[in-house]
Design a protein around this motif. Structure first.
Motif, PDB file in Angstrom:
ATOM      1  N   THR A 151       0.547   8.649   0.253  1.00  0.00           N
ATOM      2  CA  THR A 151       1.836   9.311   0.010  1.00  0.00           C
ATOM      3  C   THR A 151       2.768   8.391  -0.759  1.00  0.00           C
ATOM      4  O   THR A 151       3.442   8.817  -1.708  1.00  0.00           O
ATOM      5  CB  THR A 151       2.484   9.718   1.344  1.00  0.00           C
ATOM      6  OG1 THR A 151       1.604  10.569   2.073  1.00  0.00           O
ATOM      7  CG2 THR A 151       3.789  10.460   1.100  1.00  0.00           C
ATOM      8  N   CYS A 152       2.816   7.122  -0.377  1.00  0.00           N
ATOM      9  CA  CYS A 152       3.628   6.140  -1.106  1.00  0.00           C
ATOM     10  C   CYS A 152       3.174   6.029  -2.559  1.00  0.00           C
ATOM     11  O   CYS A 152       3.999   5.970  -3.481  1.00  0.00           O
ATOM     12  CB  CYS A 152       3.522   4.772  -0.441  1.00  0.00           C
ATOM     13  SG  CYS A 152       4.615   4.528   0.963  1.00  0.00           S
ATOM     14  N   LEU A 162       4.281   9.215  -4.506  1.00  0.00           N
ATOM     15  CA  LEU A 162       5.720   9.197  -4.741  1.00  0.00           C
ATOM     16  C   LEU A 162       6.095   8.148  -5.781  1.00  0.00           C
ATOM     17  O   LEU A 162       6.913   8.394  -6.679  1.00  0.00           O
ATOM     18  CB  LEU A 162       6.467   8.926  -3.437  1.00  0.00           C
ATOM     19  CG  LEU A 162       6.498  10.053  -2.409  1.00  0.00           C
ATOM     20  CD1 LEU A 162       7.088   9.540  -1.101  1.00  0.00           C
ATOM     21  CD2 LEU A 162       7.296  11.237  -2.922  1.00  0.00           C
ATOM     22  N   ILE A 179       7.987   8.876  -9.344  1.00  0.00           N
ATOM     23  CA  ILE A 179       9.339   8.372  -9.574  1.00  0.00           C
ATOM     24  C   ILE A 179       9.367   7.308 -10.667  1.00  0.00           C
ATOM     25  O   ILE A 179      10.282   7.273 -11.505  1.00  0.00           O
ATOM     26  CB  ILE A 179       9.940   7.841  -8.259  1.00  0.00           C
ATOM     27  CG1 ILE A 179      10.076   8.995  -7.250  1.00  0.00           C
ATOM     28  CG2 ILE A 179      11.298   7.189  -8.500  1.00  0.00           C
ATOM     29  CD1 ILE A 179      10.517   8.559  -5.870  1.00  0.00           C
ATOM     30  N   SER A 196      -3.599   7.683  -5.273  1.00  0.00           N
ATOM     31  CA  SER A 196      -3.306   8.883  -4.484  1.00  0.00           C
ATOM     32  C   SER A 196      -4.472   9.862  -4.416  1.00  0.00           C
ATOM     33  O   SER A 196      -4.700  10.456  -3.355  1.00  0.00           O
ATOM     34  CB  SER A 196      -2.039   9.575  -4.997  1.00  0.00           C
ATOM     35  OG  SER A 196      -2.103   9.822  -6.381  1.00  0.00           O
ATOM     36  N   THR A 215       7.431  10.074   3.404  1.00  0.00           N
ATOM     37  CA  THR A 215       8.231  10.605   2.293  1.00  0.00           C
ATOM     38  C   THR A 215       9.711  10.302   2.500  1.00  0.00           C
ATOM     39  O   THR A 215      10.425   9.909   1.567  1.00  0.00           O
ATOM     40  CB  THR A 215       8.030  12.122   2.159  1.00  0.00           C
ATOM     41  OG1 THR A 215       6.639  12.395   1.908  1.00  0.00           O
ATOM     42  CG2 THR A 215       8.866  12.689   1.025  1.00  0.00           C
ATOM     43  N   CYS A 216      10.189  10.468   3.726  1.00  0.00           N
ATOM     44  CA  CYS A 216      11.607  10.218   4.025  1.00  0.00           C
ATOM     45  C   CYS A 216      11.969   8.741   3.911  1.00  0.00           C
ATOM     46  O   CYS A 216      13.122   8.397   3.623  1.00  0.00           O
ATOM     47  CB  CYS A 216      11.938  10.719   5.430  1.00  0.00           C
ATOM     48  SG  CYS A 216      11.902  12.520   5.585  1.00  0.00           S
ATOM     49  N   GLY A 226      10.513   7.657  -0.321  1.00  0.00           N
ATOM     50  CA  GLY A 226      11.181   8.360  -1.406  1.00  0.00           C
ATOM     51  C   GLY A 226      12.546   7.782  -1.749  1.00  0.00           C
ATOM     52  O   GLY A 226      12.802   7.396  -2.905  1.00  0.00           O
ATOM     53  N   PRO A 227      13.469   7.686  -0.775  1.00  0.00           N
ATOM     54  CA  PRO A 227      14.775   7.081  -1.067  1.00  0.00           C
ATOM     55  C   PRO A 227      14.673   5.637  -1.546  1.00  0.00           C
ATOM     56  O   PRO A 227      15.458   5.205  -2.392  1.00  0.00           O
ATOM     57  CB  PRO A 227      15.501   7.167   0.282  1.00  0.00           C
ATOM     58  CG  PRO A 227      14.853   8.314   0.984  1.00  0.00           C
ATOM     59  CD  PRO A 227      13.414   8.264   0.581  1.00  0.00           C
ATOM     60  N   PHE A 236      12.247   4.228  -3.353  1.00  0.00           N
ATOM     61  CA  PHE A 236      11.881   4.232  -4.770  1.00  0.00           C
ATOM     62  C   PHE A 236      13.055   4.682  -5.645  1.00  0.00           C
ATOM     63  O   PHE A 236      13.279   4.130  -6.727  1.00  0.00           O
ATOM     64  CB  PHE A 236      10.681   5.147  -5.001  1.00  0.00           C
ATOM     65  CG  PHE A 236       9.375   4.574  -4.558  1.00  0.00           C
ATOM     66  CD1 PHE A 236       8.990   3.296  -4.937  1.00  0.00           C
ATOM     67  CD2 PHE A 236       8.506   5.312  -3.771  1.00  0.00           C
ATOM     68  CE1 PHE A 236       7.780   2.752  -4.534  1.00  0.00           C
ATOM     69  CE2 PHE A 236       7.296   4.790  -3.362  1.00  0.00           C
ATOM     70  CZ  PHE A 236       6.929   3.507  -3.737  1.00  0.00           C
ATOM     71  N   LEU A 237      13.804   5.677  -5.193  1.00  0.00           N
ATOM     72  CA  LEU A 237      14.926   6.187  -5.978  1.00  0.00           C
ATOM     73  C   LEU A 237      16.027   5.141  -6.126  1.00  0.00           C
ATOM     74  O   LEU A 237      16.625   4.987  -7.203  1.00  0.00           O
ATOM     75  CB  LEU A 237      15.475   7.459  -5.338  1.00  0.00           C
ATOM     76  CG  LEU A 237      14.575   8.694  -5.412  1.00  0.00           C
ATOM     77  CD1 LEU A 237      15.152   9.836  -4.581  1.00  0.00           C
ATOM     78  CD2 LEU A 237      14.379   9.138  -6.865  1.00  0.00           C
TER      79      LEU A 237
END
Length: 282
Positions: free
Chosen positions: A16-17, A20, A24, A163, A228-229, A232-233, A235-236
């Motif tokens: 998942t990492c 993502l 990104i 992935s 993801t939670c 995700g943030p 990486f952003l």
């Protein structure tokens, strides 16, 4: 003992990492530009690394028995057979897919096919029969191969196909546990479980296997959602701070030259690549 923690947390979580991150970060310069060639890494090192990973896989699959005495030795032997069968079958199936659909033999694709078989069988290696591991390996090869093609079609640049191997095959491996779990093999691997109510796959008991299938799906969604939670943030934020990837100039030259004082190997397509990159940058 089924290495489910390794499968769910390491494979699905790490996959998942990887997915993502690839989305990104964005593709490398020129990756999806027609006529722009990006040289692959050293195939010899890729094969060597795959063999080292394959050998190490027996450590945490067979080693998950936490002992080799008494019935544990029998369980470790079965785990080793399932691991070998799935990896070999998946690698061979990937070779055939690569030749029939792409008309070539790509060492990187074959290596990832072997890893796809290892990932696919990790969760079920202690509770399935050898012929079931064969099926798991075949399906795992298809999952990896077409997941990789899907990412390319979506213009997602997963450089090493992390992935497709870990995320997509990790999902398949998680679902293979409640589908193919053999009660007799489960009893050999878990001799302390006297009242077996969970060690049944869908092919052996629809009701008990259905409960196990539902539990695995919920756990799978929980792992993917949690990662993801968290990732995700992260990486952003890194992307916003311009810390997620190098600048265009350094990317064109390559980090070997920019950060390490030289190049790992000569790139015969360097001149054509540089001209293509200049067009992209301008």
């Amino acid at each position: 003992r089924t290495s489910s923690a390794v499968l769910w947390v390491v494979r699905c979580g790490g996959g998942t990492c990887a997915l993502l991150g690839a989305i990104i970060v964005g593709p490398r310069q020129g990756r999806f530009v027609p006529g722009c060639h990006i040289m692959k890494q050293n195939a010899v090192f890729q094969v060597l690394g795959t063999l080292l990973l394959w050998f190490g896989w027996y450590g945490f699959n067979c080693g998950s028995t936490q002992g080799l005495g008494g019935p544990l030795s029998n369980a470790a032997a079965k785990i080793g057979v399932a691991t070998t069968v799935s990896a070999s079958t998946s690698g061979t199936t990937t070779i055939l897919l690569n030749f029939m659909l792409d008309r070539r033999f790509d060492p990187a694709t074959v290596c990832n096919g072997i890893l796809a078989g290892l990932v696919s069988v990790t969760g079920a290696c202690a509770i399935v029969l050898p012929h079931t591991a064969f099926i798991i390996g075949i399906v795992g090869a298809h999952v990896y191969y077409f997941a990789s093609k899907f990412l390319v079609a979506m213009k997602i640049d997963d450089v090493v196909d992390a992935s497709p191997v870990h995320f997509f095959c990790g999902i398949w491996g998680t679902l293979a546990v409640p589908i193919f779990c053999d009660p007799a093999t489960f009893a050999d691997s878990y001799p302390t479980v006297t009242n077996n109510q969970t060690g049944y796959g869908l092919f052996y008991d629809i009701k008990k296997g259905g409960k196990l299938f539902g539990a695995n799906v919920i756990f799978l969604l929980a792992v993917i959602g949690y990662v993801t939670c968290i990732a995700g943030p992260m990486f952003l934020v890194l992307k916003k701070l311009r810390l997620l990837r190098i600048n265009n100039i350094h990317e064109n030259k390559g980090l070997d030259k920019v950060a390490h004082g030289g190049v790992a190997y000569e790139n015969p397509a360097a001149s054509s690549n540089n001209s293509s990159m200049k067009k992209i940058n301008t």
